[in-house]
Design a protein around this motif. Structure first.
Motif, PDB file in Angstrom:
ATOM      1  N   LEU A   1      -2.575   1.742  -9.814  1.00 42.39           N
ATOM      2  CA  LEU A   1      -2.916   0.498  -9.087  1.00 42.39           C
ATOM      3  C   LEU A   1      -4.353  -0.211  -9.182  1.00 42.39           C
ATOM      4  O   LEU A   1      -5.145   0.991  -9.422  1.00 42.39           O
ATOM      5  CB  LEU A   1      -2.642   0.623  -7.683  1.00 42.39           C
ATOM      6  CG  LEU A   1      -1.188   0.750  -7.275  1.00 42.39           C
ATOM      7  CD1 LEU A   1      -1.039   1.079  -5.796  1.00 42.39           C
ATOM      8  CD2 LEU A   1      -0.175  -0.143  -7.711  1.00 42.39           C
TER       9      LEU A   1
ATOM     10  N   ASP B   1      -7.023  -4.192   1.941  1.00 42.30           N
ATOM     11  CA  ASP B   1      -5.886  -4.747   0.897  1.00 42.30           C
ATOM     12  C   ASP B   1      -5.257  -6.163   1.509  1.00 42.30           C
ATOM     13  O   ASP B   1      -4.664  -6.217   2.409  1.00 42.30           O
ATOM     14  CB  ASP B   1      -4.814  -3.651   0.987  1.00 42.30           C
ATOM     15  CG  ASP B   1      -3.587  -4.130  -0.222  1.00 42.30           C
ATOM     16  OD1 ASP B   1      -4.070  -5.040  -1.100  1.00 42.30           O
ATOM     17  OD2 ASP B   1      -2.500  -3.828   0.089  1.00 42.30           O
TER      18      ASP B   1
ATOM     19  N   ARG C   1       3.817   0.618   0.529  1.00 42.55           N
ATOM     20  CA  ARG C   1       3.427  -0.887  -0.140  1.00 42.55           C
ATOM     21  C   ARG C   1       3.919  -0.784  -1.340  1.00 42.55           C
ATOM     22  O   ARG C   1       4.407  -1.993  -1.726  1.00 42.55           O
ATOM     23  CB  ARG C   1       2.021  -1.082   0.597  1.00 42.55           C
ATOM     24  CG  ARG C   1       1.779  -2.566   0.107  1.00 42.55           C
ATOM     25  CD  ARG C   1       2.571  -3.589   0.989  1.00 42.55           C
ATOM     26  NE  ARG C   1       2.091  -4.783   0.443  1.00 42.55           N
ATOM     27  CZ  ARG C   1       2.372  -5.575  -0.676  1.00 42.55           C
ATOM     28  NH1 ARG C   1       3.585  -5.019  -1.253  1.00 42.55           N
ATOM     29  NH2 ARG C   1       2.162  -6.921  -0.765  1.00 42.55           N
ATOM     30  N   TYR C   2       3.312   0.043  -2.092  1.00 41.70           N
ATOM     31  CA  TYR C   2       3.459  -0.227  -3.631  1.00 41.70           C
ATOM     32  C   TYR C   2       4.348   0.591  -4.521  1.00 41.70           C
ATOM     33  O   TYR C   2       4.481   0.557  -5.616  1.00 41.70           O
ATOM     34  CB  TYR C   2       2.142  -0.071  -4.239  1.00 41.70           C
ATOM     35  CG  TYR C   2       0.925  -1.337  -3.719  1.00 41.70           C
ATOM     36  CD1 TYR C   2       1.299  -2.529  -3.936  1.00 41.70           C
ATOM     37  CD2 TYR C   2       0.292  -0.842  -2.732  1.00 41.70           C
ATOM     38  CE1 TYR C   2       0.548  -3.653  -3.832  1.00 41.70           C
ATOM     39  CE2 TYR C   2      -0.643  -2.029  -2.385  1.00 41.70           C
ATOM     40  CZ  TYR C   2      -0.569  -3.283  -2.742  1.00 41.70           C
ATOM     41  OH  TYR C   2      -1.285  -4.434  -2.509  1.00 41.70           O
TER      42      TYR C   2
END
Length: 207
Positions: A24, A56, A74-75
Protein backbone atom coordinates in the motif's frame (compact mmCIF):
# COMPACT_ATOMS: atom_id res chain seq x y z
CA UNK A 1 -2.45 8.54 0.64
CA UNK A 2 -1.99 7.06 4.11
CA UNK A 3 0.23 9.15 6.40
CA UNK A 4 2.19 7.43 9.16
CA UNK A 5 3.42 9.59 12.01
CA UNK A 6 6.36 8.01 13.76
CA UNK A 7 9.97 7.90 14.75
CA UNK A 8 13.01 5.80 14.03
CA UNK A 9 12.60 3.43 16.97
CA UNK A 10 8.86 3.70 17.56
CA UNK A 11 5.99 1.30 17.13
CA UNK A 12 5.29 3.02 13.81
CA UNK A 13 7.53 0.28 12.40
CA UNK A 14 4.61 -2.13 12.85
CA UNK A 15 2.32 0.02 10.71
CA UNK A 16 4.95 0.57 8.04
CA UNK A 17 5.76 -3.13 7.95
CA UNK A 18 2.08 -3.99 7.34
CA UNK A 19 1.90 -1.36 4.61
CA UNK A 20 4.99 -2.79 2.93
CA UNK A 21 3.70 -6.36 3.17
CA UNK A 22 0.40 -5.28 1.60
CA UNK A 23 2.01 -3.06 -1.04
CA UNK A 24 0.00 0.00 0.00
CA UNK A 25 1.25 3.53 -0.73
CA UNK A 26 2.02 5.75 2.24
CA UNK A 27 4.13 8.65 3.40
CA UNK A 28 6.04 9.14 6.62
CA UNK A 29 5.90 12.15 8.93
CA UNK A 30 8.77 11.90 11.45
CA UNK A 31 8.08 12.99 15.02
CA UNK A 32 10.95 13.89 17.35
CA UNK A 33 9.79 12.67 20.75
CA UNK A 34 12.88 14.17 22.41
CA UNK A 35 12.25 17.69 21.14
CA UNK A 36 11.76 20.33 23.79
CA UNK A 37 8.63 21.54 22.02
CA UNK A 38 6.27 19.32 20.05
CA UNK A 39 5.16 20.08 16.51
CA UNK A 40 1.63 21.56 16.81
CA UNK A 41 0.62 19.59 13.71
CA UNK A 42 1.55 16.37 15.51
CA UNK A 43 -0.35 17.28 18.68
CA UNK A 44 -3.39 18.06 16.55
CA UNK A 45 -3.26 14.47 15.31
CA UNK A 46 -2.65 12.88 18.71
CA UNK A 47 -2.89 15.20 21.73
CA UNK A 48 -1.98 12.18 23.85
CA UNK A 49 1.53 12.61 22.39
CA UNK A 50 2.47 8.97 21.83
CA UNK A 51 3.47 7.10 18.69
CA UNK A 52 2.39 5.96 16.21
CA UNK A 53 -0.58 7.51 14.49
CA UNK A 54 -1.95 7.28 10.98
CA UNK A 55 -4.22 9.45 8.89
CA UNK A 56 -6.21 7.85 6.11
CA UNK A 57 -8.59 10.35 4.59
CA UNK A 58 -10.97 11.34 7.37
CA UNK A 59 -9.77 8.53 9.63
CA UNK A 60 -7.16 9.17 12.31
CA UNK A 61 -5.95 6.27 14.42
CA UNK A 62 -3.44 5.65 17.19
CA UNK A 63 -2.27 2.43 18.92
CA UNK A 64 -0.07 0.25 16.75
CA UNK A 65 -2.04 -3.01 16.93
CA UNK A 66 -5.33 -1.20 16.26
CA UNK A 67 -3.69 0.47 13.26
CA UNK A 68 -2.53 -2.90 11.96
CA UNK A 69 -6.04 -4.33 12.29
CA UNK A 70 -7.53 -1.27 10.60
CA UNK A 71 -5.19 -1.47 7.62
CA UNK A 72 -5.81 -5.19 7.11
CA UNK A 73 -9.56 -4.86 7.55
CA UNK A 74 -9.88 -1.76 5.38
CA UNK A 75 -7.56 -2.83 2.55
CA UNK A 76 -7.63 -6.64 2.82
CA UNK A 77 -8.16 -9.46 2.58
CA UNK A 78 -4.52 -10.27 3.19
CA UNK A 79 -2.58 -13.40 4.14
CA UNK A 80 -1.36 -11.40 7.14
CA UNK A 81 -4.77 -11.91 8.77
CA UNK A 82 -6.27 -15.42 9.04
CA UNK A 83 -10.04 -15.65 8.63
CA UNK A 84 -12.12 -16.32 11.77
CA UNK A 85 -12.86 -19.88 10.60
CA UNK A 86 -9.16 -20.59 10.04
CA UNK A 87 -7.73 -23.02 12.65
CA UNK A 88 -4.84 -20.57 13.11
CA UNK A 89 -7.16 -17.68 14.04
CA UNK A 90 -7.01 -18.19 17.81
CA UNK A 91 -3.22 -18.27 18.00
CA UNK A 92 -3.07 -15.34 15.60
CA UNK A 93 -5.33 -13.20 17.79
CA UNK A 94 -3.51 -14.15 20.97
CA UNK A 95 -0.04 -13.28 19.74
CA UNK A 96 -1.14 -10.21 17.77
CA UNK A 97 -2.18 -8.65 21.08
CA UNK A 98 0.40 -10.31 23.31
CA UNK A 99 3.12 -8.56 21.30
CA UNK A 100 1.93 -5.22 22.68
CA UNK A 101 -0.22 -5.77 25.76
CA UNK A 102 1.87 -8.58 27.23
CA UNK A 103 5.35 -7.70 26.02
CA UNK A 104 6.19 -4.27 24.58
CA UNK A 105 4.09 -2.22 27.02
CA UNK A 106 5.59 -3.96 30.04
CA UNK A 107 9.09 -3.68 28.58
CA UNK A 108 8.73 0.08 28.60
CA UNK A 109 8.66 0.23 32.41
CA UNK A 110 12.25 -0.95 33.05
CA UNK A 111 13.38 0.67 29.79
CA UNK A 112 12.10 4.14 30.72
CA UNK A 113 13.20 3.74 34.34
CA UNK A 114 16.70 2.90 33.16
CA UNK A 115 16.90 5.97 30.94
CA UNK A 116 14.95 8.65 32.76
CA UNK A 117 14.64 7.84 36.46
CA UNK A 118 17.16 9.19 38.97
CA UNK A 119 19.98 6.68 39.28
CA UNK A 120 18.94 5.54 42.75
CA UNK A 121 15.42 4.78 41.49
CA UNK A 122 16.20 2.97 38.25
CA UNK A 123 16.04 -0.55 39.66
CA UNK A 124 12.71 0.08 41.37
CA UNK A 125 9.98 -2.36 42.40
CA UNK A 126 7.78 -1.54 39.41
CA UNK A 127 10.61 -2.04 36.94
CA UNK A 128 11.49 -5.41 38.49
CA UNK A 129 7.83 -6.48 38.52
CA UNK A 130 7.39 -5.54 34.86
CA UNK A 131 10.56 -7.38 33.88
CA UNK A 132 9.36 -10.52 35.68
CA UNK A 133 6.00 -10.27 33.89
CA UNK A 134 7.74 -10.04 30.52
CA UNK A 135 9.88 -13.09 31.27
CA UNK A 136 6.76 -15.13 32.11
CA UNK A 137 4.86 -13.99 29.03
CA UNK A 138 7.81 -14.79 26.80
CA UNK A 139 7.32 -18.42 27.84
CA UNK A 140 4.20 -18.39 25.64
CA UNK A 141 6.29 -17.29 22.67
CA UNK A 142 8.96 -19.87 23.42
CA UNK A 143 6.37 -22.66 23.74
CA UNK A 144 4.81 -21.68 20.42
CA UNK A 145 8.20 -21.78 18.73
CA UNK A 146 8.76 -25.35 19.93
CA UNK A 147 6.05 -26.53 17.54
CA UNK A 148 5.87 -23.95 14.75
CA UNK A 149 8.08 -21.42 12.99
CA UNK A 150 5.60 -18.55 13.42
CA UNK A 151 3.13 -17.31 16.00
CA UNK A 152 0.07 -18.59 14.12
CA UNK A 153 1.67 -21.79 12.84
CA UNK A 154 3.44 -22.47 9.58
CA UNK A 155 2.85 -19.10 7.92
CA UNK A 156 3.85 -15.51 8.62
CA UNK A 157 1.04 -13.22 9.82
CA UNK A 158 0.63 -9.82 11.42
CA UNK A 159 1.01 -11.54 14.80
CA UNK A 160 4.66 -11.99 13.87
CA UNK A 161 4.98 -8.29 13.12
CA UNK A 162 3.60 -7.52 16.57
CA UNK A 163 5.77 -10.03 18.45
CA UNK A 164 8.91 -9.37 16.41
CA UNK A 165 8.81 -5.67 17.28
CA UNK A 166 8.51 -6.52 20.98
CA UNK A 167 11.33 -9.06 20.95
CA UNK A 168 13.65 -6.66 19.17
CA UNK A 169 12.76 -3.96 21.66
CA UNK A 170 13.53 -6.29 24.55
CA UNK A 171 16.68 -7.69 22.98
CA UNK A 172 18.02 -4.18 22.48
CA UNK A 173 17.30 -3.20 26.09
CA UNK A 174 18.56 -5.88 28.41
CA UNK A 175 16.31 -8.89 27.85
CA UNK A 176 18.34 -11.98 26.93
CA UNK A 177 16.57 -13.71 24.04
CA UNK A 178 16.64 -17.48 23.75
CA UNK A 179 18.19 -19.21 20.76
CA UNK A 180 14.69 -19.97 19.46
CA UNK A 181 13.64 -16.34 19.77
CA UNK A 182 16.78 -15.16 18.01
CA UNK A 183 16.24 -17.66 15.17
CA UNK A 184 12.61 -16.53 14.93
CA UNK A 185 13.67 -12.89 14.64
CA UNK A 186 16.17 -13.84 11.96
CA UNK A 187 13.30 -15.40 9.95
CA UNK A 188 10.87 -12.54 10.32
CA UNK A 189 13.33 -9.72 9.76
CA UNK A 190 14.79 -11.39 6.68
CA UNK A 191 11.59 -10.55 4.80
CA UNK A 192 11.95 -7.95 2.08
CA UNK A 193 8.97 -6.01 3.44
CA UNK A 194 10.65 -5.73 6.84
CA UNK A 195 13.88 -4.51 5.29
CA UNK A 196 12.01 -1.83 3.34
CA UNK A 197 10.01 -0.82 6.41
CA UNK A 198 13.14 -0.59 8.55
CA UNK A 199 14.99 1.50 5.99
CA UNK A 200 12.06 3.85 5.44
CA UNK A 201 11.43 4.25 9.17
CA UNK A 202 15.06 5.07 9.87
CA UNK A 203 15.48 7.42 6.95
CA UNK A 204 12.20 9.27 7.50
CA UNK A 205 11.87 9.62 3.74
CA UNK A 206 8.50 10.72 2.44
CA UNK A 207 6.95 8.61 -0.29
Amino acid sequence: MITVWGGQTSRSLRAVWVLEEMGLPYRLRPVDMLAAERDPAWLAVNPGDFLPAIQDGDVTMVESVAIMEYLMGRYGPTPLQPAPDDPAFGAYQQFLHLGEAGLATLMMVPLVSGFLAPEAERDNWSARWARDCVERRRLLVQRQLQGAPYMAGDRFTAADISVSYALRLGGNHGFALSDAEQAYLARTTARDAYKRAYERSHEGVAA
